[in-house]
Design an enzyme around this catalytic site. Structure first.
Site, PDB file in Angstrom:
ATOM      1  N   LYS A 291       0.847  -1.199   0.000  1.00  0.00           N
ATOM      2  CA  LYS A 291       0.000   0.000   0.000  1.00  0.00           C
ATOM      3  C   LYS A 291       0.881   1.247   0.000  1.00  0.00           C
ATOM      4  O   LYS A 291       0.678   2.162  -0.771  1.00  0.00           O
ATOM      5  CB  LYS A 291      -0.939  -0.035   1.210  1.00  0.00           C
ATOM      6  CG  LYS A 291      -1.817   1.187   1.261  1.00  0.00           C
ATOM      7  CD  LYS A 291      -2.868   1.149   2.334  1.00  0.00           C
ATOM      8  CE  LYS A 291      -3.623   2.483   2.271  1.00  0.00           C
ATOM      9  NZ  LYS A 291      -4.621   2.638   3.316  1.00  0.00           N
TER      10      LYS A 291
ATOM     11  N   GLU B  31      10.648  -4.903   4.236  1.00  0.00           N
ATOM     12  CA  GLU B  31      10.734  -6.318   3.876  1.00  0.00           C
ATOM     13  C   GLU B  31      10.346  -6.530   2.413  1.00  0.00           C
ATOM     14  O   GLU B  31      11.007  -7.246   1.666  1.00  0.00           O
ATOM     15  CB  GLU B  31       9.787  -7.161   4.750  1.00  0.00           C
ATOM     16  CG  GLU B  31      10.122  -7.171   6.225  1.00  0.00           C
ATOM     17  CD  GLU B  31       9.304  -6.154   6.994  1.00  0.00           C
ATOM     18  OE1 GLU B  31       9.232  -4.976   6.558  1.00  0.00           O
ATOM     19  OE2 GLU B  31       8.745  -6.520   8.039  1.00  0.00           O
TER      20      GLU B  31
ATOM     21  N   GLY C 138      -4.997  -1.697   4.571  1.00  0.00           N
ATOM     22  CA  GLY C 138      -4.199  -2.850   4.139  1.00  0.00           C
ATOM     23  C   GLY C 138      -4.881  -4.187   4.388  1.00  0.00           C
ATOM     24  O   GLY C 138      -4.968  -5.038   3.505  1.00  0.00           O
ATOM     25  N   ARG C 139      -5.418  -4.375   5.594  1.00  0.00           N
ATOM     26  CA  ARG C 139      -6.033  -5.675   5.920  1.00  0.00           C
ATOM     27  C   ARG C 139      -7.440  -5.819   5.340  1.00  0.00           C
ATOM     28  O   ARG C 139      -8.093  -6.839   5.546  1.00  0.00           O
ATOM     29  CB  ARG C 139      -6.022  -5.888   7.434  1.00  0.00           C
ATOM     30  CG  ARG C 139      -6.693  -4.790   8.225  1.00  0.00           C
ATOM     31  CD  ARG C 139      -6.341  -4.875   9.701  1.00  0.00           C
ATOM     32  NE  ARG C 139      -6.830  -3.716  10.453  1.00  0.00           N
ATOM     33  CZ  ARG C 139      -6.199  -2.570  10.545  1.00  0.00           C
ATOM     34  NH1 ARG C 139      -5.046  -2.396   9.935  1.00  0.00           N
ATOM     35  NH2 ARG C 139      -6.692  -1.565  11.267  1.00  0.00           N
TER      36      ARG C 139
ATOM     37  N   GLU D 288      -5.170  -6.633  14.366  1.00  0.00           N
ATOM     38  CA  GLU D 288      -4.657  -5.313  13.972  1.00  0.00           C
ATOM     39  C   GLU D 288      -5.796  -4.292  14.016  1.00  0.00           C
ATOM     40  O   GLU D 288      -5.570  -3.109  14.253  1.00  0.00           O
ATOM     41  CB  GLU D 288      -4.029  -5.374  12.573  1.00  0.00           C
ATOM     42  CG  GLU D 288      -3.113  -4.193  12.286  1.00  0.00           C
ATOM     43  CD  GLU D 288      -2.237  -4.391  11.064  1.00  0.00           C
ATOM     44  OE1 GLU D 288      -1.071  -4.791  11.208  1.00  0.00           O
ATOM     45  OE2 GLU D 288      -2.721  -4.137   9.950  1.00  0.00           O
TER      46      GLU D 288
ATOM     47  N   HIS E  44      -5.991 -33.080  17.763  1.00  0.00           N
ATOM     48  CA  HIS E  44      -4.942 -33.926  18.339  1.00  0.00           C
ATOM     49  C   HIS E  44      -3.793 -33.094  18.879  1.00  0.00           C
ATOM     50  O   HIS E  44      -2.725 -33.623  19.168  1.00  0.00           O
ATOM     51  CB  HIS E  44      -4.454 -34.912  17.276  1.00  0.00           C
ATOM     52  CG  HIS E  44      -5.575 -35.741  16.745  1.00  0.00           C
ATOM     53  ND1 HIS E  44      -6.000 -36.904  17.355  1.00  0.00           N
ATOM     54  CD2 HIS E  44      -6.421 -35.540  15.702  1.00  0.00           C
ATOM     55  CE1 HIS E  44      -7.036 -37.387  16.681  1.00  0.00           C
ATOM     56  NE2 HIS E  44      -7.318 -36.581  15.683  1.00  0.00           N
TER      57      HIS E  44
ATOM     58  N   LYS F 183       8.909  -1.080  14.178  1.00  0.00           N
ATOM     59  CA  LYS F 183       9.428  -0.836  12.820  1.00  0.00           C
ATOM     60  C   LYS F 183      10.444   0.296  12.860  1.00  0.00           C
ATOM     61  O   LYS F 183      11.523   0.202  12.270  1.00  0.00           O
ATOM     62  CB  LYS F 183       8.279  -0.358  11.924  1.00  0.00           C
ATOM     63  CG  LYS F 183       7.577  -1.396  11.134  1.00  0.00           C
ATOM     64  CD  LYS F 183       6.766  -0.701  10.022  1.00  0.00           C
ATOM     65  CE  LYS F 183       5.376  -1.219   9.930  1.00  0.00           C
ATOM     66  NZ  LYS F 183       4.518  -0.551   8.973  1.00  0.00           N
TER      67      LYS F 183
HETATM   68  O1  F6P Z   1       3.045  -3.121   9.726  1.00  0.00           O
HETATM   69  C1  F6P Z   1       1.692  -3.285   9.536  1.00  0.00           C
HETATM   70  C2  F6P Z   1       1.249  -2.934   8.144  1.00  0.00           C
HETATM   71  O2  F6P Z   1       1.241  -1.559   7.967  1.00  0.00           O
HETATM   72  C3  F6P Z   1      -0.111  -3.534   7.824  1.00  0.00           C
HETATM   73  O3  F6P Z   1      -1.155  -2.772   8.265  1.00  0.00           O
HETATM   74  C4  F6P Z   1      -0.040  -3.692   6.351  1.00  0.00           C
HETATM   75  O4  F6P Z   1      -0.997  -4.593   5.871  1.00  0.00           O
HETATM   76  C5  F6P Z   1       1.387  -4.184   6.192  1.00  0.00           C
HETATM   77  O5  F6P Z   1       2.126  -3.491   7.178  1.00  0.00           O
HETATM   78  C6  F6P Z   1       1.992  -3.962   4.846  1.00  0.00           C
HETATM   79  O6  F6P Z   1       2.026  -2.619   4.501  1.00  0.00           O
HETATM   80  P1  F6P Z   1       2.215  -2.179   3.008  1.00  0.00           P
HETATM   81  O7  F6P Z   1       1.096  -2.747   2.225  1.00  0.00           O
HETATM   82  O8  F6P Z   1       2.206  -0.678   3.029  1.00  0.00           O
HETATM   83  O9  F6P Z   1       3.547  -2.711   2.541  1.00  0.00           O
END
Ligand code: F6P
Length: 496
Positions: free
Chosen positions: A184, A190, A243-244, A329, A360, A470
């Site tokens: 987003k 990462e 995002g979610r 979240e 189990h 972060k």
């Molecule tokens: O660190 C949490 C977050 O901001 C989430 O809310 C989001 O889905 C994820 O990181 C990834 O963010 P982005 O889509 O901006 O890379």
């Protein structure tokens, strides 16, 4: 605004079996059928009296006003000054938001058609990099629906651990791979590092124009272009889609590509049907609302700290991890939407697994542990496999028997062998698992989160809690962070 829980906390708490014995209509009263999904809340402790008390709470918290504000595209995410327009992606928001989402969907569809037409050369593999909401949704969709009909081999890589990417590299041919960068913000460390490594792998694997094989999914198209993606291959989505909550937007691209546009459109349609149910049905017969009432009953009256979802269907094995982000979240907050400390519990911790495996492993605690864990079973009537019928029959029998056993219990003079019973569960039974029912199921969970948040009085659409860690990692990377003795020692051991 913080809610007044006095009436809820004063509710009586008879045993589940007593509730069934006293009300011949209990099953019908607490069952809902919508969009090919059957919801059975009868094995929870909800009663007519409890529902009435929650309806009063919902009125006090202006649930219907807030629900309309959500659908109208008003600024419901007040801490970030934004609307939350994921419902518009499935055609259910304000006219302007729906129109804007349609334009972006058309752009996404056109790019899919172009890829299928060979515009980017031969593509057999799709390597999607993204994390959190930019990975969990597409991963769930492709895993659940792509087993038979998947037209491309898709890998969704989220972890910055290089082992995750190397697994995909081992499977894929770099010259036939499409890189999809989903973020987003287009700044997530990462994801950007993973994307760079994929480009390098493609270049070393013989692709001349590596950027010619990249698609970007983002709410910040300028950043994607700056990074090197051709503007025609950037698929934007609205900043007001969290995002979610974003799998309905261009973030769902790998699913739309691998499963076909019609499948993606069906998923949006199924979600839209659930939205209409949520918006138009009275609270006492409204699936997301009743589910949230039960959630809140257990956190407030029975001090349940967790709730667990078990997917009795291998195709839904990623559902629990998808729900963890969606629910925790969104509703793992300690302040009300007005910034006051929360005085009661926030939403429960979400966890779960896959049945029958989980029986189990963790069901011991569910049947006899001291923690009360409301359980949710999700199962599908039509089998996903083609093996002898007995497999699916055994799967469903187990799901249903577990719910019955949790409720009934079985006393024994030997305490170690005694089951207290009266342990709540609800069951969601899908007629079949397809794009429509999956869309409806996910939308159900989203709206349940919204009702929980509204009744607790928190904002489900921000996520400031993830920022501090972060920022500290970023500062440490730049060498500008002073750490405590323990953390400094760990860094020294790892990096020298
Ligand atoms: O660190 C949490 C977050 O901001 C989430 O809310 C989001 O889905 C994820 O990181 C990834 O963010 P982005 O889509 O901006 O890379």
């Amino acid at each position: 605004m913080a809610a007044d829980w006095t009436a809820i906390e004063g509710l009586p708490s008879p045993r589940l079996e007593t509730l069934f014995a006293e009300d011949a209509d209990r099953l019908a009263r607490f069952s809902v059928d919508v969009a090919g999904l059957h919801f059975d809340f009868s094995k929870t402790h909800l009663t007519e009296q409890a529902v009435a008390a929650f309806e009063a709470l919902a009125k006090a918290q202006d649930l219907s006003g807030k629900r309309e504000a959500l659908f109208a595209g008003e600024i419901v995410n007040t801490t970030e000054g934004r609307a939350a327009t994921h419902v518009a992606e499935r055609g259910e928001g304000s006219e302007d938001d729906v129109a804007a989402a349609r334009v972006l969907h058309a752009r996404m569809r056109a790019l899919i058609d172009a890829i299928e037409g060979g515009a980017l050369g031969e593509i057999r593999h799709v390597l999607h990099v993204g994390i959190g909401g930019s990975a969990l949704g597409p991963d769930l969709l492709v895993d659940a629906l792509g087993r038979e009909s998947g037209r491309y081999d898709v890998a969704i890589v989220s972890n910055v651990d290089g082992c995750a990417l190397e697994e995909a590299f081992a499977r894929f041919d770099p010259t036939a791979t499409l890189l999809v960068v989903a973020s987003k913000t287009f700044t997530t460390k990462e994801t950007m590092l993973n994307a760079e490594s994929v480009l390098q792998w493609m270049g070393e694997g013989g692709v001349d124009d590596v950027y010619g094989r990249v698609i970007a999914l983002t709410a910040d198209p300028d950043k994607a272009v700056e990074w090197g993606v051709d503007e025609t291959r950037v698929l934007p989505f609205a900043d007001s889609v969290g995002g979610r909550y974003s799998l309905w937007s261009s973030i769902g691209f790998p699913a739309a590509l691998a499963l076909g546009w019609d499948c993606f459109a069906d998923m949006l349609e199924g979600a839209g049907e659930m939205d209409r149910h949520f918006r138009q049905t009275s609270l006492a017969h409204n699936a997301p609302v009743l589910a949230a009432f039960a959630d809140l009953y257990y956190t407030h009256n029975r001090h349940a700290e967790t709730r667990a979802t078990f997917a009795y269907d291998e195709r839904l094995r990623l559902l629990p991890s998808y729900l963890q982000q969606l629910e925790m979240e969104s509703n793992g907050k300690g302040v009300t939407i007005d910034g006051a400390p929360l005085t009661g519990p926030s939403a429960a911790i979400t966890w779960g697994g896959v049945g029958t495996d989980a029986q189990h492993a963790v069901f011991q605690l569910l049947h006899q542990g001291t923690h009360l864990v409301p359980v949710e079973f999700v199962a599908v009537i039509e089998p996903g496999d083609t093996l002898a019928e007995d497999h699916h029959r055994q799967l469903l029998l187990n799901a249903f028997a577990q719910g019955a056993a949790l409720m009934k219990g079985r006393p024994n003079d030997d305490a170690a062998r005694s089951y207290s019973g009266d342990r709540p569960s609800s069951t969601i039974l899908l007629d079949d698992l397809d794009a429509r029912t999956l869309g409806a199921l996910i939308a159900f969970y989203e709206q349940r989160v919204f009702v929980n948040a509204t009744l607790i009085g928190i904002n489900p659409f921000d996520q400031f809690g993830v920022e501090l860690g972060k920022e500290m990692a970023k500062a440490a990377d730049a060498g500008g962070q002073e750490f405590d003795v323990s953390t400094t020692d760990l860094m020294k051991r790892a990096f020298g």
